[in-house]
Scaffold this motif. Structure first.
Motif, short mmCIF file in Angstrom:
data_model
loop_
_atom_site.label_atom_id
_atom_site.label_comp_id
_atom_site.label_asym_id
_atom_site.label_seq_id
_atom_site.Cartn_x
_atom_site.Cartn_y
_atom_site.Cartn_z
N ASP A 111 39.43 -23.33 18.58
CA ASP A 111 39.93 -23.41 19.95
C ASP A 111 41.42 -23.75 19.93
OD1 ASP A 111 40.44 -23.84 22.62
OD2 ASP A 111 39.08 -25.56 22.81
N PRO A 112 42.29 -22.83 20.36
CA PRO A 112 43.72 -23.12 20.35
C PRO A 112 44.12 -24.22 21.34
CG PRO A 112 43.30 -20.93 21.24
CD PRO A 112 42.00 -21.48 20.79
N SER A 113 43.21 -24.56 22.25
CA SER A 113 43.49 -25.67 23.18
C SER A 113 43.34 -27.03 22.50
CB SER A 113 42.54 -25.60 24.38
OG SER A 113 42.74 -24.40 25.08
N ASP A 114 42.61 -27.06 21.39
CA ASP A 114 42.47 -28.28 20.59
C ASP A 114 43.62 -28.28 19.58
OD1 ASP A 114 41.74 -30.43 19.04
OD2 ASP A 114 39.79 -29.61 18.45
N SER A 115 44.80 -28.67 20.07
CA SER A 115 45.99 -28.54 19.24
C SER A 115 45.94 -29.42 17.99
CB SER A 115 47.25 -28.81 20.05
OG SER A 115 47.27 -30.14 20.51
N ALA A 116 45.29 -30.57 18.06
CA ALA A 116 45.22 -31.44 16.89
C ALA A 116 44.47 -30.75 15.74
CB ALA A 116 44.54 -32.76 17.24
N SER A 117 43.31 -30.18 16.04
CA SER A 117 42.54 -29.47 15.01
C SER A 117 43.29 -28.24 14.52
CB SER A 117 41.18 -29.06 15.55
OG SER A 117 40.41 -30.20 15.82
N MET A 118 43.90 -27.52 15.46
CA MET A 118 44.65 -26.32 15.10
C MET A 118 45.82 -26.68 14.18
SD MET A 118 46.52 -23.51 17.55
CE MET A 118 47.87 -24.60 18.00
N ASN A 119 46.52 -27.76 14.50
CA ASN A 119 47.68 -28.16 13.69
C ASN A 119 47.29 -28.51 12.26
OD1 ASN A 119 49.34 -27.78 15.88
ND2 ASN A 119 49.55 -29.95 16.35
N ILE A 120 46.18 -29.22 12.11
CA ILE A 120 45.69 -29.57 10.77
C ILE A 120 45.35 -28.31 9.99
CG2 ILE A 120 43.80 -30.68 9.51
CD1 ILE A 120 43.78 -32.78 11.85
N TRP A 121 44.63 -27.41 10.65
CA TRP A 121 44.25 -26.14 10.03
C TRP A 121 45.48 -25.33 9.65
CZ3 TRP A 121 44.95 -20.97 10.99
CH2 TRP A 121 44.12 -20.09 10.30
N LEU A 122 46.46 -25.27 10.57
CA LEU A 122 47.68 -24.50 10.32
C LEU A 122 48.43 -25.02 9.09
CD1 LEU A 122 49.25 -23.93 13.85
CD2 LEU A 122 48.49 -22.18 12.24
N HIS A 123 48.56 -26.32 8.99
CA HIS A 123 49.30 -26.89 7.86
C HIS A 123 48.64 -26.50 6.54
CE1 HIS A 123 51.03 -29.83 5.09
NE2 HIS A 123 52.07 -29.82 5.92
N LYS A 124 47.32 -26.63 6.48
CA LYS A 124 46.60 -26.28 5.25
C LYS A 124 46.72 -24.79 4.95
CE LYS A 124 43.35 -30.06 5.60
NZ LYS A 124 41.98 -30.48 5.77
N GLN A 125 46.60 -23.96 5.99
CA GLN A 125 46.70 -22.52 5.80
C GLN A 125 48.09 -22.11 5.32
OE1 GLN A 125 43.36 -21.28 5.58
NE2 GLN A 125 44.62 -19.56 6.10
N VAL A 126 49.12 -22.70 5.91
CA VAL A 126 50.48 -22.36 5.51
C VAL A 126 50.70 -22.72 4.05
CG1 VAL A 126 52.91 -23.03 5.83
CG2 VAL A 126 51.52 -22.41 7.82
N MET A 127 50.25 -23.90 3.65
CA MET A 127 50.42 -24.32 2.25
C MET A 127 49.62 -23.41 1.30
SD MET A 127 52.61 -26.61 2.05
CE MET A 127 53.55 -27.56 3.23
N THR A 128 48.41 -23.05 1.71
CA THR A 128 47.59 -22.16 0.89
C THR A 128 48.24 -20.79 0.76
OG1 THR A 128 45.58 -23.35 1.51
CG2 THR A 128 45.29 -21.12 0.69
N LYS A 129 48.77 -20.28 1.86
CA LYS A 129 49.41 -18.96 1.83
C LYS A 129 50.73 -18.99 1.07
CE LYS A 129 47.24 -16.48 5.50
NZ LYS A 129 46.63 -15.45 4.69
#
Length: 143
Positions: A111-129
């Protein structure tokens, strides 16, 4: 250009700039020395030189680059945990809209409205990529 591409270019470009600075003072003597053996052993010198110059470019130390940028920036940014701070460190738009766009690029299914969860996911994804793109990223930044 995608947001992830801008992140990657900012980090990998900084790494190339860091490599060029020390190398620029040592490059003229090294190039001159490399040309002399190349004349006598034309096949051995270019392949050895190509192997050594290709190796550093393939593995950018993401942590070192970001730590160096943070030191130069002079702000207290928690780029190790925060996608917002990581984007600020790289002088990129860190607004919610920009992060939602990045989430879309990286196929976020939450859910992009859950910015806290999205931000955590984004950080991990960016580092993985970044790691998948040739960066050396510590495991604790990917997990």
């Amino acid at each position: 250009m995608s947001i992830f591409s801008r992140i990657k270019d900012a980090i990998f470009g900084s790494a190339k700039a860091q490599e060029a600075s020390p190398a620029s003072t040592a490059a003229p003597p090294a190039q001159g020395a490399a040309k002399a053996p190349a004349a006598t052993g034309a096949t051995a010198a270019p392949s050895a030189q190509a192997a050594t110059s290709a190796a550093p470019m393939s593995q950018v130390d993401v942590e070192a680059v970001l730590t160096d940028l943070a030191t130069k920036k002079g702000q207290k940014l928690d780029w190790r945990k925060s996608i917002v701070d990581l984007m600020k460190l790289l002088d990129l738009d860190s607004s919610l809209d920009a992060r939602k766009e990045l989430a879309k690029e990286l196929n976020y299914t939450g859910d992009p409205s859950d910015s806290a969860s999205m931000n955590i996911w984004l950080h991990k994804q960016v580092m993985t990529k970044l790691a998948a793109s040739g960066g050396r990223v510590p495991d604790d930044l990917k997990d």
